[in-house]
Design a protein around this motif. Structure first.
Motif, PDB file in Angstrom:
ATOM      1  N   GLN A 105       4.126  45.417 -11.954  1.00  0.00           N
ATOM      2  CA  GLN A 105       4.087  44.417 -13.006  1.00  0.00           C
ATOM      3  C   GLN A 105       5.349  43.575 -13.027  1.00  0.00           C
ATOM      4  O   GLN A 105       6.421  44.014 -12.602  1.00  0.00           O
ATOM      5  N   VAL A 106       5.191  42.344 -13.506  1.00  0.00           N
ATOM      6  CA  VAL A 106       6.303  41.457 -13.836  1.00  0.00           C
ATOM      7  C   VAL A 106       6.028  40.932 -15.236  1.00  0.00           C
ATOM      8  O   VAL A 106       4.954  40.386 -15.507  1.00  0.00           O
ATOM      9  N   TRP A 107       6.998  41.103 -16.107  1.00  0.00           N
ATOM     10  CA  TRP A 107       6.840  40.672 -17.499  1.00  0.00           C
ATOM     11  C   TRP A 107       7.910  39.630 -17.801  1.00  0.00           C
ATOM     12  O   TRP A 107       9.108  39.932 -17.776  1.00  0.00           O
ATOM     13  N   VAL A 108       7.482  38.407 -18.101  1.00  0.00           N
ATOM     14  CA  VAL A 108       8.396  37.336 -18.498  1.00  0.00           C
ATOM     15  C   VAL A 108       8.245  37.169 -20.003  1.00  0.00           C
ATOM     16  O   VAL A 108       7.266  36.599 -20.488  1.00  0.00           O
ATOM     17  N   GLN A 109       9.226  37.660 -20.734  1.00  0.00           N
ATOM     18  CA  GLN A 109       9.144  37.694 -22.190  1.00  0.00           C
ATOM     19  C   GLN A 109       9.516  36.341 -22.775  1.00  0.00           C
ATOM     20  O   GLN A 109      10.004  35.450 -22.074  1.00  0.00           O
ATOM     21  N   GLU A 110       9.269  36.188 -24.084  1.00  0.00           N
ATOM     22  CA  GLU A 110       9.539  34.927 -24.767  1.00  0.00           C
ATOM     23  C   GLU A 110      10.953  34.431 -24.500  1.00  0.00           C
ATOM     24  O   GLU A 110      11.929  35.173 -24.613  1.00  0.00           O
ATOM     25  N   GLY A 111      11.057  33.172 -24.094  1.00  0.00           N
ATOM     26  CA  GLY A 111      12.347  32.571 -23.786  1.00  0.00           C
ATOM     27  C   GLY A 111      12.800  32.798 -22.354  1.00  0.00           C
ATOM     28  O   GLY A 111      13.750  32.175 -21.894  1.00  0.00           O
TER      29      GLY A 111
END
Length: 244
Positions: A105-111
């Motif tokens: 997985q790759v998670w690009v969080q808010e901002g």
């Protein structure tokens, strides 16, 4: 690892100075040896050196099951992700010469932002551009003009409130059955040249949707099949083309 170029000086018919040879990219592999999970903690990388702008960063599965977290701007030449995860919680991870996305997985969080230059591949694993509260920016996956992201798996690029795919270059499905489930700002193109590509949600911009012979592009449950080259419709202002 590959060694860096050395400066060589020589004398031939007088003093001649030779410029330094270009430095080859160093490979830095994630080992989670630090006290935190911070990308910029040197002890988390092989040789206790954080990957630099000219280096290859490789994320692998480690015994502890931990993966890196990014909270500020980072730049590498290439990213090889075959590990359990990568969290971009803030700042921008810029990859200039392409990425291999084959981890869980790759998670690009808010901002946060993941900017993929060059030629990249998405082979497997979940990609998520997270959102925050209404009105606040979500996570962003960007493929700039001149860059390509080729997908061949069966996973979804998903997005919550405020998440988005900013596509100045090309997203190309070359096999499998990948899907895009986040809003798209389309200045380049979304192409299906193999397998089946699913596109959900709102897509805006002046780019093109293109399906090649033998491939399928499914837009909001309206299936497009390969036929003679022509514009077959418009989705939220985006020209839709099907090419053989």
């Amino acid at each position: 690892r590959v060694g860096k170029g050395r400066r060589i000086a020589g004398l031939a018919a007088g003093l001649t100075l030779f410029a330094a040879a270009p430095a080859a990219a160093d490979l830095r592999e994630w080992d989670a040896g630090g006290e935190t999970l911070a990308w910029d903690e040197a002890a988390n990388w092989s040789g206790d050196v954080v990957p630099g702008a000219g280096d290859v960063a490789r994320i692998v599965v480690v015994e502890s099951g931990e993966w890196p977290q990014i909270v500020s701007d980072v730049m590498v030449a290439r990213l090889e992700h075959v590990g359990d995860g990568l969290d971009i919680l803030g700042g921008t991870l810029t990859v200039t010469d392409g990425a291999q996305l084959a981890g869980k997985q790759v998670w690009v969080q808010e901002g946060g932002r993941l900017r993929l230059g060059g030629a990249s591949t998405w082979e497997r694993g979940a990609l998520s551009v997270g959102g925050g509260v209404v009105g606040e920016p979500g996570g962003t996956l960007e493929v700039p003009a001149g860059a390509t992201l080729r997908a061949s798996g069966t996973d979804m690029l998903s997005g919550a409130q405020g998440g988005r795919l900013v596509l100045g270059g090309t997203f190309e499905a070359v096999g499998g059955e990948p899907s895009i489930g986040t809003p798209v700002e389309l200045g380049g193109s979304i192409r299906a040249t193999g397998g089946r590509l699913w596109l959900y949600g709102r897509t805006t911009g002046d780019g093109a949707l293109v399906a090649g012979a033998g491939a399928r592009l499914v837009v909001d449950w309206a299936q497009l099949t390969a036929m003679a080259s022509k514009v077959v419709g418009v989705l939220h202002g985006v020209p839709v083309a099907v090419k053989d």
